[in-house]
Design a protein around this motif. Sequence first.
Motif, mmCIF file in Angstrom:
data_model
loop_
_atom_site.group_PDB
_atom_site.id
_atom_site.type_symbol
_atom_site.label_atom_id
_atom_site.label_comp_id
_atom_site.label_asym_id
_atom_site.label_seq_id
_atom_site.Cartn_x
_atom_site.Cartn_y
_atom_site.Cartn_z
ATOM 1 N N ASP A 36 0.854 -1.191 0.000
ATOM 2 C CA ASP A 36 0.000 0.000 0.000
ATOM 3 C C ASP A 36 0.885 1.233 0.000
ATOM 4 O OD1 ASP A 36 -2.082 2.055 0.870
ATOM 5 O OD2 ASP A 36 -3.286 0.237 0.991
ATOM 6 N N SER A 38 -0.141 4.018 1.680
ATOM 7 C CA SER A 38 -0.391 4.717 2.939
ATOM 8 C C SER A 38 0.420 4.084 4.068
ATOM 9 C CB SER A 38 -1.883 4.685 3.293
ATOM 10 O OG SER A 38 -2.099 5.292 4.550
ATOM 11 N N GLU A 40 1.082 5.312 7.035
ATOM 12 C CA GLU A 40 0.448 5.484 8.346
ATOM 13 C C GLU A 40 -0.556 4.359 8.614
ATOM 14 O OE1 GLU A 40 -2.430 8.652 10.749
ATOM 15 O OE2 GLU A 40 -1.646 9.148 8.761
ATOM 16 N N LYS A 41 -1.456 4.106 7.673
ATOM 17 C CA LYS A 41 -2.476 3.081 7.860
ATOM 18 C C LYS A 41 -1.867 1.683 7.836
ATOM 19 C CE LYS A 41 -6.287 5.768 5.884
ATOM 20 N NZ LYS A 41 -7.272 5.853 4.766
ATOM 21 N N LYS A 57 5.582 -0.494 1.937
ATOM 22 C CA LYS A 57 5.118 0.611 1.100
ATOM 23 C C LYS A 57 5.469 0.315 -0.351
ATOM 24 C CE LYS A 57 5.062 5.628 0.635
ATOM 25 N NZ LYS A 57 5.533 6.930 1.154
#
Length: 255
Positions: A36, A38, A40-41, A57
């Motif tokens: 992904d 994101s 943070e998520k 990431k």
Amino acid sequence: MHMNTCRGVVTGGASGLGEATVRAIVQNGGKAVIFDQSEEKGVRLQNELGEAVLFIKTDVTNEEEVTEAVHQASEFMGSVNTVINCAGIGIAEKVIGRNNVHNLDLFSKVIQVNLIGSFNVIRIAAEKMISNEANEQGERGVIINTASIAAFDGQIGQAAYSASKGGIVGMTLPIARELARYGIRVMTIAPGLFHTPMFDTLPQEAKDSLGKMVPFPSRLGSPNEYAQLAQSIIENAMLNGETIRLDGAIRMQPR
């Protein structure tokens, strides 16, 4: 394939349909790697679910990043035998708008992420899968792509999105036929109106109104229902080369 033997790469796995699928894999004893953008998520989900999950990431359109991420996933889980492609973007733009024609760069970006990104992950992961030891049914892997009912019932302003999702539907059977010799199945899910992050900005009244468009059940779909179907596909060896509409019998109107 049994869920407790699932070693799954989930693109777009930090939220929405992908997150629900990651949770289902882990809850049933498998391991998952999240691809992904994101961070943070993704890190938050990794920390919540523990040592059975790794976040990487990854830009699914980047050949080098995906190659390295699949290698890391294989190292982390011991193998990769499942891919669920949930990464995707959407735009709404008419071919002939009020002030201008459809932006070509935007059209290309949607195709690049949704269609080419999915294919990029498929080809790199499938190369890994063919080296897996076959299970008792001769399976070495399962690939599940995410299309949309927009592939069939595209609305005005969805030319790019529908084209990208129609491409996913179109490549399902030929890839399934090609990879059958290796014991790798390929399926596609075409969700209808689901409560994903793109709906979060809508007021509850708008969500309820959209849900009422669905014949039954008259509501937005839950990401958990997508994950439930993904699990059924993983576990049922006869499911191969097909696109399943997951939409409550809705058929979208032109606008």
